[in-house]
Design a protein around this motif. Structure first.
Motif, PDB file in Angstrom:
ATOM      1  N   PHE A   6       0.854  -1.186   0.000  1.00  0.00           N
ATOM      2  CA  PHE A   6       0.000   0.000   0.000  1.00  0.00           C
ATOM      3  C   PHE A   6       0.887   1.232   0.000  1.00  0.00           C
ATOM      4  O   PHE A   6       1.429   1.618   1.034  1.00  0.00           O
ATOM      5  CB  PHE A   6      -0.916  -0.024   1.232  1.00  0.00           C
ATOM      6  N   GLU A   7       1.076   1.796  -1.147  1.00  0.00           N
ATOM      7  CA  GLU A   7       1.920   2.986  -1.307  1.00  0.00           C
ATOM      8  C   GLU A   7       3.266   2.780  -0.617  1.00  0.00           C
ATOM      9  O   GLU A   7       3.774   3.671   0.063  1.00  0.00           O
ATOM     10  CB  GLU A   7       1.187   4.226  -0.771  1.00  0.00           C
ATOM     11  N   GLY A   8       3.810   1.562  -0.781  1.00  0.00           N
ATOM     12  CA  GLY A   8       5.123   1.260  -0.233  1.00  0.00           C
ATOM     13  C   GLY A   8       5.115   0.651   1.159  1.00  0.00           C
ATOM     14  O   GLY A   8       6.127   0.168   1.632  1.00  0.00           O
ATOM     15  N   ALA A  21     -11.024  -3.526   4.122  1.00  0.00           N
ATOM     16  CA  ALA A  21     -10.948  -4.045   5.487  1.00  0.00           C
ATOM     17  C   ALA A  21      -9.503  -4.108   5.959  1.00  0.00           C
ATOM     18  O   ALA A  21      -9.175  -3.704   7.084  1.00  0.00           O
ATOM     19  CB  ALA A  21     -11.600  -5.429   5.554  1.00  0.00           C
ATOM     20  N   ALA A  22      -8.620  -4.613   5.088  1.00  0.00           N
ATOM     21  CA  ALA A  22      -7.215  -4.736   5.477  1.00  0.00           C
ATOM     22  C   ALA A  22      -6.610  -3.364   5.757  1.00  0.00           C
ATOM     23  O   ALA A  22      -5.886  -3.176   6.744  1.00  0.00           O
ATOM     24  CB  ALA A  22      -6.438  -5.456   4.373  1.00  0.00           C
ATOM     25  N   GLY A  27      -5.087   0.962  10.043  1.00  0.00           N
ATOM     26  CA  GLY A  27      -5.112   2.347  10.492  1.00  0.00           C
ATOM     27  C   GLY A  27      -5.420   3.381   9.422  1.00  0.00           C
ATOM     28  O   GLY A  27      -5.502   4.566   9.719  1.00  0.00           O
ATOM     29  N   THR A  28      -5.589   2.957   8.182  1.00  0.00           N
ATOM     30  CA  THR A  28      -5.914   3.920   7.131  1.00  0.00           C
ATOM     31  C   THR A  28      -7.331   4.445   7.348  1.00  0.00           C
ATOM     32  O   THR A  28      -8.269   3.658   7.537  1.00  0.00           O
ATOM     33  CB  THR A  28      -5.817   3.247   5.751  1.00  0.00           C
ATOM     34  N   ALA A  85      -2.681  11.055  -0.095  1.00  0.00           N
ATOM     35  CA  ALA A  85      -4.056  11.322   0.316  1.00  0.00           C
ATOM     36  C   ALA A  85      -4.111  11.799   1.768  1.00  0.00           C
ATOM     37  O   ALA A  85      -5.015  12.535   2.155  1.00  0.00           O
ATOM     38  CB  ALA A  85      -4.910  10.079   0.129  1.00  0.00           C
ATOM     39  N   ASP A  86      -3.114  11.382   2.544  1.00  0.00           N
ATOM     40  CA  ASP A  86      -3.115  11.811   3.948  1.00  0.00           C
ATOM     41  C   ASP A  86      -2.751  13.296   4.068  1.00  0.00           C
ATOM     42  O   ASP A  86      -3.329  14.021   4.847  1.00  0.00           O
ATOM     43  CB  ASP A  86      -2.115  10.962   4.754  1.00  0.00           C
TER      44      ASP A  86
END
Lengths: 877, 404
Positions: A6-8, A21-22, A27-28, A85-86
Motif C-alpha cells: 500500500f503505497e510502499g 478491510a485490510a 489504520g488507514t 491522500a493523507d
C-alpha cells in the motif's frame, strides 16, 4: 511483501479481507480525496455504491476497495491527491469554495479571450481519478452464455427464497450475487437465515449459483450482463427476479462527508464480517429498527456505542445507552469525525453509523422497463422485516416460474434533505450549490445534474439521486411540468472495457480457399469488404505485363455468387435488373447493373442463363451479403416464387486472362474452347484439369479471358494445374492492384470507388445497360424523372501528357483554381505511356476534349470509353 | 472573470401568452439559437420557445460535442465554417464559458478506399480554405502518440485527415447560453409545454400551435425538434424523407488526461475523445434500424469498445460509467433540411442526423433570418426540403456519417 503493497507500506491481510478491510485495520482512515475540493474521504457505504474508496489496484484505476478481495502482493495506491491522500497539498482548494461557486466553469475564463486556452490544460490535469497504465493491452476474456428459466439477482433472504420457490415450481434457476451470501451481513437472525437458505439452495441441483458476480446491465431480450472473475456472463432467462436489496439512504448534514461518517450496514460489515473495529466511540443514528440490530455487532468488535440518535416513534426499549430523539445536523472534525451534533447536543465520537431509512436498489429495476421481471425483498419495498422479505422472495420466485410477466416500475418518492452538507460525494456538490443553481434557473433534476454535475460521477446517482430530487422538490414544490428525476442507465456496476468485449466477434475476416497459397508465394493481402484479397505478389507492373502480353491468373473466389431458380426466376430478374434478362438464351451471359429505387447504382456483375429458367449471378465482392437480403426482400414484396441461393462461399472462382489463356486452358481441357465454339460473353460447362467448371468469357481486364467457377474444395488443385500448364508462357498470378490498372485502361468503373450514392447510369455513361422500355425494374421511375434534368456532374475518363506525374486518387479537379470535380481512379498506363483516370467533373467542363486541371496538372477529357483496345478485339479473340 | 462572484439569473419561468410573433418548437440548441438571433439581429423579442421536456433534453445534451468544418461539398463547408466562426466568439458574446477546446480532429483511414476518400476531402477542404489535410503514419504518430500504430492489427492505420481547428465544447453551455441571451432580451422559455397540433387557416397558412397548455397564435412557427420532426411535420401536413435512428455513446469513469486529440475512425465506425472531466467519450455510428426506443443496447457497447480498443488499447481496463442513446433524424443525403415547407409561415430546421450540434450556431442565425424576413438565406438554400423531389441533393455521406 507478505501483505498488500500500500503505497510502499506492507499491510497484512487476513482471511476474507477486502482491500478496504485490510487497510482500515492497519489504520488507514483517508481512502481518497474528493474530486473537486480534495476533501478527505473515508469508508462510507462499504458496499460498492459510493466513490469514497476508489483506489488503483495493480494499475487498474477506480477499483472499489470495499468490494475487491485483498491478496498478498497487490499494489494499491490512492487517487486524486498529491503528494499523498493523507497530506494532500491540493486540499487548499477546500478553503477556496468562495472562488468556486456552482457553475464556476461556465462563469470563469471568458475574458480575455486568450485566457481559456491557457487555463483549460490546467483544469484538465485537475480532473480525472487515477492514471492509465500505458502498457496495458486488452486481455482475452471469455464470454459464457447462460439460459436458465429464471434468473435471480441477489442472494439475500428474498433472492434465496425466490430461487428455491422457482426451482420448486420446476424451473431451472440461476442465482447470482455481487458478493457471497451474507458477505455484508454481521451475525444475527438475518445472517442465520441467509446461511440456512444458502445451504438449502446448494442442495437443489436445478439451481446454479455464481457468487462475486455483479450484474452490470439489463437489456432487451431479456439479456443480463454480469461479470464473474475473468468471465463475462451473458444470461438469457425467461424471467428475472430482482432481489438486489436496499441500502440506507444518504443523509445530508453539515460535513456529512467526513471520514468516520459511515452507513450503519457498512460499519456493521467492518465490525461483524471482517472483525475490524470501525471506531472507538460511536453514535448510531437509527431511523428504522434494523439500525438498532447493528449495535450488537459494533459492541462485539469493541466499539463503545455512546448514544443512539433515534427517529421519533422508533422503539428503542432494548437500547442500553443514551437515546436522543431527533436528527443529526452536523459532524465535526478536521480530517475525521471528532463529534456530532444532534438535537442541539454535541457528542464526542469518532464514528457515526447512519442507519437511515432503507431505500430500494432501484437501478436494475429501472432498467427493466417492460421486461419479464419480478421485484422482491427490499428492492421492492422499503426496509421489510426478515419474515416479509422471505415471503416476498417466495412469491416472486413462484410468479417468475409461472411464466414471463410484465413489470411496471414507478420511481421512488423523494425524501427530506438537510440544509447543509454534500449531496454528491463524487463531485462535491452541496445542498447550497443546488439551491443556488435552482435560483439561477436550473429547476429540474435533469438540469441540475448537467449544471452542477451532481449524479454524474462514478456513483451515477446511487448515493445522491434521491437527495437531489428532495432538494429540487423542497425548493420548488410546483415543479409540475418537467420530470424531476434523472434517468438511470447502464452499467449498474462498472464493467471494464475488456470485460465488455469478452467473446465478442470482432472483425470477421473472410478468406478464399487459396489464401495459404497466396501467402506462400509472396502475396500481400488487403481488405475488400469483409474479405482479404491479394493486393499484389510483389510486382504490380510484372503482373500487369503478364496479362497484357502472355497470361495471368487471379483468384476471384470472393465474388458474390447466386443461383436463382424457381417458376418466377425470369420475371424476378427482369425486375431486379435494368437490362433485359428474358431474352438471354441458355449459354449466354450479360453484364448487369443493380440499382436501388432511386436509380442509383449499388452493384454490378453478370447474369448467366443456365436454361430451364435457371440463372447464375455474380455480384461484387463487397455486395454479396447485402444483396442476398435485398433480393429476398424484393421477391417477398412481389410475391415471386423464386429461390435465391447464395453460393459465394461454396464456390471458388479463378480468372485466366491474357492472349495465351485459351492455349493454356486447352492444355487442361478436352472441351472446345475456340472462338466459334465458345465465343465472347458466353458460358459453358467445361472440365479443366479434371474439375468441372462453369466457364464464362468476360472482359473486365480487356484481354481474352475465361472465368472459371467450381466447387471451392477444388481451388488448390485447379490453381496448381493452371500455374503448371502456364509455365511455358511464364504465367503470373496477379492481384487487385494489377486488376484495377488493367480495368482502368478499359474504362470500366468499380462500384463504390468510381460511384457514390448519387450515381445513376447516365452520369457514368452507362445508359446502354438500362432498358427504359422494359415494363418495370427497380429504379425505373426515378430514372425517368431523372432524365428530365441535366446532371450536375458526370464521370469522365481523362488523360494526361506523357511525362506528367500521375495524380493520386482523391485529387481534385479544378478550373481556374476553383473546385470542378474529383478523381476517383488514376494510374500511369504502362501501355499508353501516360496517366489516365476517371473523375467526376462539373457538367460544363465534362465534354470530350475539354481541358481540365487534375491534381494541379493539365489533363484532357477523353473522347472515348476505353483507353485500351477501344474496339474490344482482344477480348473477343 | 465577469459574473463569477455575483449570482446570475440564467432564465426564469414566464407566463405563457396567447399570442407570439414567433413560436419556436423545441428548446434545444437550434431552437434557442434561433430565438437568440431573432432578438439580437432582428429585434424580434415577442418570441416563445416551447419545450416539452427540459432545455437541451434531446440531441443537444446527448451528442459528442465536436465541432468541425471539414465537410465534403462546398455547400456543406461554407455552412459549417460559418458555424465555427460563430462558435469561436460565443463565450465572449454570451458571457458564458463554452469551454471550447481546440484539440484537433483526426479522421483515421485504415483501407485504401478510405484513404482515397479522406484525401479527396482534404483536397476539397484546402481549396475552400478549410485547414484540413491528409497526413501519413509518421505524422499521425507524432501528433497523437497514444494511438496504436501497430501494423499487426486487423485494420492498421494508414493515413488520417487532420483538421486542426476541430474542437469540442460544452454542449449544454451552448443551449444554456443561447437561452440566457434570449431570455434577457425578452424571449419566453416554456419548459414542459408540448405542442400537440399546428393550426392553419382556411387557406392553409400556419397561424399558430395547439399545446398541452392550450392554443397559441403565432405569426411564424419554426420547428426545431430533430428526432421528433416527423411527428411535428405530420401535424402540419408536411412530408419529409426523414427516418429516425438511434445513436448511442458511453463514457468511462474519469481518469487523468492522456488523449489530447479527437479520434474518429472512418473504417471502424468509432470515435474517441477525452473530456475536460477526464472521461473517455466513445461512440459509434447510428444503429441500422429505425425506432423511437431510447434504450441502450449491449451489442453497441461490444462493437464500439472493440473498435476503440483497436485504436487505444491502453483503455482496456477502464470502467464504463454510463451509456445513453439519442435520436438521429437522418436524411437520404446526410445534409439537413432547412427553410420553407410548402406551408406558409411554417419553417423547418430538421434532418440533423449526427451533425446537428456543430451546426447549432449557424442554424440559429439562419433560421432567425428565415423567420424574420420570410426569405431563404443563401447559406441554407441548398438544404431546401424540395431538393429531394428535384433530386438536387447535397451528398455529405462520406463526411458526415460516422465522423460526428
Amino acid at each position: 511483501m507478505a501483505g498488500i503493497d500500500f503505497e510502499g507500506t506492507d499491510v497484512p491481510v487476513q482471511q476474507g479481507d477486502t482491500i478496504a478491510a485490510a487497510l482500515y485495520r492497519s489504520g488507514t482512515r483517508i481512502f481518497s480525496r474528493s474530486f473537486k475540493y480534495h476533501r478527505p474521504r473515508g469508508l462510507y457505504c462499504v458496499s460498492g455504491d459510493c466513490p469514497n474508496c476508489l483506489v488503483t489496484v495493480d494499475g487498474e484505476v477506480n477499483v472499489r476497495a470495499c468490494e475487491c478481495a485483498a491478496r498478498a502482493g497487490q499494489k494499491v495506491t490512492r487517487q486524486n491527491a498529491w503528494p499523498s491522500a493523507d497530506r494532500d497539498a491540493l486540499a487548499v482548494i477546500d478553503k477556496l469554495h468562495w472562488a468556486l461557486p456552482v457553475g464556476f466553469y461556465y462563469k470563469a475564463g471568458i475574458k480575455p479571450k486568450f485566457a481559456w486556452p491557457m487555463v483549460e490544460p490546467m483544469i484538465r490535469k485537475m480532473a480525472g481519478l487515477g492514471f492509465v497504465d500505458h502498457h496495458d493491452a486488452p486481455r482475452h476474456l471469455e464470454r459464457v452464455n447462460w439460459h436458465p428459466d429464471v434468473l435471480v439477482v441477489g442472494a439475500g433472504v428474498a433472492g434465496l427464497e425466490a430461487a428455491l420457490a422457482a426451482a420448486g415450481a420446476g424451473s431451472t434457476v440461476m442465482l447470482i450475487d455481487e458478493t457471497t451470501p451474507g458477505a455484508r451481513v454481521a451475525s444475527g437472525p438475518t445472517r442465520a437465515a441467509i446461511d440456512r437458505l444458502t445451504a438449502a439452495v446448494a442442495a437443489v441441483p436445478a439451481i446454479t449459483t455464481s457468487w462475486n458476480t455483479p450484474a452490470t446491465g439489463l437489456f432487451e431480450g431479456p439479456l443480463l450482463i454480469a461479470v464473474s472473475g475473468d468471465e463475462t456472463f451473458h444470461i438469457h432467462p425467461q424471467a428475472i427476479v430482482l432481489a438486489c436489496g436496499g441500502r440506507e439512504i444518504h443523509r445530508v448534514f453539515t460535513d456529512n462527508d467526513l471520514p468516520g461518517v459511515m452507513l450503519a450496514r457498512g460499519a456493521a460489515r467492518l465490525a461483524g464480517v471482517h472483525g475490524v473495529r470501525p471506531g472507538a466511540r460511536a453514535v448510531v443514528w437509527a431511523e428504522q429498527p434494523e439500525a438498532l440490530e447493528h449495535i450488537a455487532a459494533l459492541t462485539a468488535a469493541g466499539v463503545e456505542v455512546v448514544a443512539v440518535v433515534a427517529a421519533e416513534g422508533l422503539d428503542t426499549s432494548a437500547v442500553t445507552c443514551e437515546v436522543i430523539r431527533g436528527e443529526v445536523t452536523a459532524a465535526k472534525g478536521r480530517k475525521r469525525v471528532s463529534a456530532i451534533v444532534a438535537a442541539g447536543r454535541t457528542i464526542a465520537c469518532d464514528l457515526l453509523a447512519v442507519g437511515s431509512e432503507i431505500q430500494p436498489n432501484e437501478h436494475l429495476v429501472r432498467l427493466a422497463y417492460d421486461l419479464p421481471v419480478v421485484v422482491a425483498g427490499d428492492a421492492a419495498g422499503h426496509g421489510l422485516t426478515l419474515d416479509d422479505a422471505m415471503a416476498s422472495g417466495r412469491a416472486a420466485g413462484e410468479r417468475a416460474a409461472a411464466g414471463p410477466e410484465l413489470y411496471a416500475v414507478s420511481p421512488a418518492t423523494p425524501r427530506t434533505c438537510g440544509a447543509n452538507g454534500y449531496v454528491c460525494l463524487c463531485e462535491d456538490v452541496s445542498v447550497k450549490d443546488l439551491e443556488v443553481a435552482i435560483d439561477e434557473g436550473f429547476e429540474s433534476a435533469e438540469l441540475l445534474k448537467r449544471y452542477t454535475t451532481v449524479t454524474m460521477g462514478p456513483c451515477q446517482g446511487r448515493v445522491c439521486a434521491d437527495q437531489l430530487r428532495a432538494v429540487a422538490a423542497r425548493k420548488n414544490p410546483d415543479l409540475h411540468r418537467v420530470a424531476n428525476a434523472t434517468t438511470l442507465r447502464p452499467p449498474v456496476r462498472p464493467i471494464t472495457l475488456e470485460q465488455a468485449i469478452a467473446g465478442a466477434p470482432h472483425h470477421m475476416e473472410r478468406h478464399t480457399a487459396l489464401t495459404a497459397k497466396h501467402l506462400s508465394i509472396g502475396g500481400t493481402m488487403m481488405w475488400a469488404g469483409p474479405w482479404k484479397r491479394v493486393e499484389a505478389y510483389g510486382d504490380v507492373q510484372a503482373e500487369y505485363r503478364a496479362v497484357r502480353e502472355r497470361v495471368g491468373l487471379i483468384d476471384v473466389g470472393t465474388l458474390g455468387k447466386f443461383l436463382v431458380a424457381g417458376p418466377d426466376a425470369t420475371e424476378f430478374l427482369e425486375r431486379i435488373y435494368p437490362m433485359r434478362v428474358a431474352d438471354l438464351e441458355a449459354g449466354r451471359l450479360r453484364y448487369g447493373l443493380l440499382l436501388e429505387e432511386g436509380g442509383v447504382i449499388i452493384d454490378d456483375g453478370t447474369v448467366c442463363a443456365l436454361g430451364d429458367g435457371r440463372y447464375y449471378l455474380t455480384v461484387t465482392t463487397t455486395g454479396a451479403e447485402r444483396l442476398e437480403s435485398w433480393m429476398g426482400d424484393w421477391a417477398e414484396a412481389w410475391g415471386h416464387d423464386v429461390y435465391v441461393v447464395n453460393q459465394t462461399a461454396s464456390l471458388g472462382a479463378l480468372n485466366v486472362a491474357g492472349p495465351q489463356a485459351r492455349a493454356l486452358l486447352q492444355k487442361l481441357s478436352d472441351d472446345p474452347l475456340d472462338r466459334e465454339s465458345f465465343p465472347y460473353i458466353r458460358h459453358r460447362q467445361i472440365t479443366v484439369a479434371g474439375v468441372e467448371c462453369l466457364a464464362m468469357r468476360l472482359g473486365f481486364v480487356g484481354e481474352l479471358a475465361y472465368e472459371l467457377h467450381f466447387p471451392a474444395s477444388q481451388s488448390a488443385k485447379l490453381w496448381d494445374a493452371i500455374i503448371a500448364a502456364g509455365a511455358e508462357w511464364d504465367i503470373r498470378p496477379f492481384g487487385l492492384m494489377a486488376q484495377r490498372l488493367l480495368r482502368l485502361e478499359k474504362g470500366h468503373i468499380i462500384i463504390a470507388q468510381d460511384t457514390d450514392f448519387e450515381t445513376t447510369p447516365w452520369k457514368v455513361g452507362m445508359q446502354w445497360a438500362v432498358k427504359l422500355d422494359k415494363d418495370d425494374f427497380v429504379g425505373k421511375a426515378a430514372l425517368e424523372r431523372h432524365l428530365k434534368r441535366d446532371d450536375r456532374e458526370l464521370l469522365v475518363p481523362w488523360t494526361m501528357g506523357a511525362g506528367t506525374a500521375c495524380p493520386p486518387e482523391g485529387a481534385t479537379v479544378t478550373m481556374n483554381g476553383n473546385l470542378a470535380g474529383r478523381v476517383t481512379s488514376a494510374w500511369h498506363s504502362p501501355t499508353l505511356g501516360h496517366p489516365i483516370g476517371l473523375a467526376w467533373v462539373k457538367r460544363a467542363y465534362a465534354a470530350a476534349g475539354s481541358s481540365i486541371t487534375v491534381g494541379g496538372s493539365p489533363a484532357t477529357v477523353f473522347s472515348g470509353h476505353a483507353f485500351y483496345d477501344p474496339e474490344g478485339e482482344k477480348l473477343r479473340a | 472573470m465577469s459574473g463569477l462572484f455575483r449570482g446570475r439569473t440564467w432564465w426564469k419561468r414566464s407566463e405563457l401568452k396567447k399570442s407570439y410573433d414567433v413560436v419556436i418548437i423545441g428548446g434545444g440548441g437550434h431552437g434557442m439559437g434561433t430565438a437568440y438571433y431573432l432578438a439580437k439581429n432582428f429585434g424580434i423579442t415577442n418570441v416563445a420557445v416551447l419545450e416539452k421536456n427540459y432545455i437541451g433534453a434531446g440531441g443537444t445534451g446527448r451528442n459528442t460535442t465536436i465541432i468541425r468544418s471539414n465537410y465534403r461539398t462546398p455547400e456543406g463547408i461554407r455552412f459549417y465554417e460559418r458555424s465555427m466562426e460563430l462558435f469561436r466568439g460565443l463565450s465572449q458574446e454570451l458571457d458564458i464559458n463554452m469551454m471550447l477546446s481546440k484539440l484537433g480532429h483526426f479522421t483515421l483511414a485504415h483501407t485504401d478506399s478510405s484513404v482515397r476518400v479522406q484525401r479527396e476531402r482534404g483536397e476539397t477542404n484546402r481549396l475552400l480554405g478549410v485547414d484540413s489535410k491528409l497526413i501519413g503514419r509518421e505524422e499521425i504518430a507524432d501528433l497523437c502518440p497514444e494511438l496504436n500504430m501497430s501494423m499487426d492489427v486487423a485494420y492498421p492505420i494508414q493515413a488520417a485527415l487532420y483538421h486542426p481547428p476541430g474542437s469540442v465544447l460544452r454542449h449544454d453551455a451552448v443551449v444554456w447560453g443561447y437561452a440566457t441571451g434570449a431570455y434577457h432580451k425578452g424571449v419566453h422559455i416554456h419548459q414542459g409545454v408540448e405542442v400537440t397540433g399546428i393550426r392553419k387557416d382556411a387557406s392553409g397558412k400556419c397561424i399558430g400551435v395547439d399545446t398541452s397548455e392550450g392554443p397559441i397564435d403565432a405569426g411564424v412557427v419554426v420547428s426545431a425538434v430533430a428526432g421528433w420532426t416527423t411527428q411535428v411535420c405530420d401535424m402540419a401536413g408536411v412530408r419529409t424523407p426523414i427516418t429516425n435512428h438511434p445513436l448511442q455513446a458511453f463514457v468511462t469513469e474519469p481518469v487523468k488526461p492522456m488523449l489530447h486529440k479527437i479520434l474518429v475512425s472512418a473504417n471502424l465506425h468509432v470515435y474517441v475523445s477525452q473530456t475536460d472531466r477526464g472521461e473517455f467519450l466513445i461512440g459509434s455510428e447510428i444503429e441500422p434500424y429505425t425506432t423511437y426506443n431510447l434504450r441502450s443496447t449491449f451489442s453497441f457497447v461490444q462493437h464500439s469498445v472493440a473498435n476503440a480498443l483497436d485504436l487505444v488499447p491502453q483503455l482496456a481496463r477502464l470502467k464504463m460509467m454510463r451509456q445513453w442513446t439519442g435520436y438521429c433524424d437522418m436524411t437520404p443525403d446526410y445534409s439537413p433540411i432547412m427553410g420553407e415547407t410548402g406551408v406558409e409561415n411554417f419553417y423547418l430546421d430538421a434532418g440533423w442526423g449526427t451533425w446537428g450540434f456543430k451546426a447549432t450556431a449557424v442554424c440559429g442565425e439562419t433560421m432567425a433570418q428565415m423567420a424574420a424576413t420570410g426569405k431563404t438565406p443563401e447559406l441554407i438554400a441548398p438544404f431546401r426540403l424540395s431538393r429531394f423531389a428535384d433530386e438536387q441533393m447535397v451528398p455529405e455521406k462520406a463526411a458526415a456519417s460516422v465522423s460526428h
